[in-house]
Design a protein around this motif. Structure first.
Motif, PDB file in Angstrom:
ATOM      1  N   LEU A   1      46.877 -22.516  39.202  1.00 41.19           N
ATOM      2  CA  LEU A   1      46.230 -21.737  40.246  1.00 41.19           C
ATOM      3  C   LEU A   1      47.271 -20.969  41.043  1.00 41.19           C
ATOM      4  O   LEU A   1      48.454 -21.286  41.012  1.00 41.19           O
ATOM      5  CB  LEU A   1      45.434 -22.668  41.157  1.00 41.19           C
ATOM      6  CG  LEU A   1      44.383 -23.544  40.462  1.00 41.19           C
ATOM      7  CD1 LEU A   1      43.762 -24.504  41.460  1.00 41.19           C
ATOM      8  CD2 LEU A   1      43.322 -22.693  39.804  1.00 41.19           C
ATOM      9  N   LYS A   2      46.798 -19.973  41.789  1.00 41.01           N
ATOM     10  CA  LYS A   2      47.673 -19.208  42.687  1.00 41.01           C
ATOM     11  C   LYS A   2      47.084 -19.265  44.079  1.00 41.01           C
ATOM     12  O   LYS A   2      45.878 -19.157  44.262  1.00 41.01           O
ATOM     13  CB  LYS A   2      47.799 -17.757  42.236  1.00 41.01           C
ATOM     14  CG  LYS A   2      48.643 -17.599  41.009  1.00 41.01           C
ATOM     15  CD  LYS A   2      49.019 -16.154  40.783  1.00 41.01           C
ATOM     16  CE  LYS A   2      49.922 -16.107  39.557  1.00 41.01           C
ATOM     17  NZ  LYS A   2      50.709 -14.935  39.490  1.00 41.01           N
ATOM     18  N   SER A   3      47.955 -19.429  45.030  1.00 42.08           N
ATOM     19  CA  SER A   3      47.525 -19.487  46.424  1.00 42.08           C
ATOM     20  C   SER A   3      47.078 -18.093  46.868  1.00 42.08           C
ATOM     21  O   SER A   3      47.809 -17.117  46.715  1.00 42.08           O
ATOM     22  CB  SER A   3      48.683 -19.974  47.302  1.00 42.08           C
ATOM     23  OG  SER A   3      48.316 -19.976  48.647  1.00 42.08           O
ATOM     24  N   ALA A   4      45.847 -18.006  47.415  1.00 46.16           N
ATOM     25  CA  ALA A   4      45.310 -16.723  47.862  1.00 46.16           C
ATOM     26  C   ALA A   4      45.998 -16.240  49.130  1.00 46.16           C
ATOM     27  O   ALA A   4      46.162 -15.040  49.336  1.00 46.16           O
ATOM     28  CB  ALA A   4      43.810 -16.844  48.087  1.00 46.16           C
TER      29      ALA A   4
ATOM     30  N   LEU B   1      50.006 -26.966  52.499  1.00 46.88           N
ATOM     31  CA  LEU B   1      50.417 -27.278  51.134  1.00 46.88           C
ATOM     32  C   LEU B   1      51.833 -26.808  50.831  1.00 46.88           C
ATOM     33  O   LEU B   1      52.364 -27.062  49.756  1.00 46.88           O
ATOM     34  CB  LEU B   1      49.449 -26.637  50.130  1.00 46.88           C
ATOM     35  CG  LEU B   1      47.998 -27.115  50.180  1.00 46.88           C
ATOM     36  CD1 LEU B   1      47.150 -26.330  49.189  1.00 46.88           C
ATOM     37  CD2 LEU B   1      47.917 -28.599  49.890  1.00 46.88           C
ATOM     38  N   GLY B   2      52.435 -26.109  51.766  1.00 46.66           N
ATOM     39  CA  GLY B   2      53.778 -25.585  51.551  1.00 46.66           C
ATOM     40  C   GLY B   2      53.808 -24.458  50.539  1.00 46.66           C
ATOM     41  O   GLY B   2      54.775 -24.297  49.810  1.00 46.66           O
ATOM     42  N   LEU B   3      52.719 -23.652  50.507  1.00 46.85           N
ATOM     43  CA  LEU B   3      52.620 -22.563  49.547  1.00 46.85           C
ATOM     44  C   LEU B   3      52.599 -21.215  50.251  1.00 46.85           C
ATOM     45  O   LEU B   3      52.023 -21.072  51.320  1.00 46.85           O
ATOM     46  CB  LEU B   3      51.333 -22.692  48.724  1.00 46.85           C
ATOM     47  CG  LEU B   3      51.222 -23.908  47.812  1.00 46.85           C
ATOM     48  CD1 LEU B   3      49.813 -24.012  47.253  1.00 46.85           C
ATOM     49  CD2 LEU B   3      52.239 -23.826  46.690  1.00 46.85           C
ATOM     50  N   GLY B   4      53.220 -20.245  49.625  1.00 50.12           N
ATOM     51  CA  GLY B   4      53.139 -18.869  50.104  1.00 50.12           C
ATOM     52  C   GLY B   4      52.093 -18.114  49.312  1.00 50.12           C
ATOM     53  O   GLY B   4      51.684 -18.538  48.230  1.00 50.12           O
ATOM     54  N   LYS B   5      51.658 -16.983  49.836  1.00 52.07           N
ATOM     55  CA  LYS B   5      50.634 -16.167  49.164  1.00 52.07           C
ATOM     56  C   LYS B   5      51.107 -15.800  47.762  1.00 52.07           C
ATOM     57  O   LYS B   5      52.226 -15.358  47.561  1.00 52.07           O
ATOM     58  CB  LYS B   5      50.355 -14.904  49.974  1.00 52.07           C
ATOM     59  CG  LYS B   5      49.259 -14.052  49.387  1.00 52.07           C
ATOM     60  CD  LYS B   5      48.948 -12.858  50.240  1.00 52.07           C
ATOM     61  CE  LYS B   5      47.835 -12.050  49.589  1.00 52.07           C
ATOM     62  NZ  LYS B   5      47.395 -10.936  50.383  1.00 52.07           N
TER      63      LYS B   5
END
Length: 112
Positions: free
Chosen positions: A8-11, A17-21
Motif C-alpha cells: 500500500l501507499k500512504s495517501a 504510522l511514521g509514514l510520509g505521503k
C-alpha cells in the motif's frame, strides 16, 4: 492458489504510522483475521511433552538422564587434569583456603 503480496501507499502524511505521503508499506495482519489459518496451524503444529528418564519428549530420554546427573548445588571438590595427564583434586577448607591434592582418575589410575 497463489499468495498475493499487497503493498500500500500512504495517501497523506501519517505521523502515527511514521509514514510520509506516497510512502509504501505492507499491512500487518493478525493470524485470527486470515480465514482458515488457525485450523491449518492446529493441524500442522507439532507438540512435545516434557522428557522423563523413561520417555522421550522434547529431548531424548537418554539426554534427560544425563541432564539429571548435573549437580546444581555447590561442589565439595573439583577434579582437574594437568597437561601431563596427572589428576588433581581442588577443594576449599572451612577457612576458605584452596587445597590441591594429587588424585586418582576415574579409571582408578593415578594419571601419569
Amino acid at each position: 492458489m497463489s499468495t498475493k503480496i499487497v503493498q500500500l501507499k500512504s495517501a497523506d502524511d501519517n505521523s502515527n504510522l511514521g509514514l510520509g505521503k506516497g510512502e509504501s508499506y505492507y499491512p500487518k495482519v493478525a493470524v485470527d483475521s486470515v480465514e482458515g489459518l488457525d485450523a491449518k496451524f492446529k493441524k500442522e503444529v507439532v507438540t512435545y511433552q516434557p522428557a522423563t528418564p523413561s520417555v522421550d519428549g522434547l529431548m531424548s530420554k537418554e539426554d534427560k538422564q544425563k541432564l539429571d546427573l548435573v549437580v546444581l548445588g555447590p561442589l565439595s571438590n573439583i577434579k582437574l587434569k594437568s597437561p601431563d595427564g596427572s589428576i588433581f583434586i581442588v577443594s576449599v577448607t572451612d577457612n576458605g583456603q584452596l587445597e590441591c591434592k594429587k588424585g586418582v582418575a576415574d579409571d582408578g589410575t593415578a594419571g601419569n
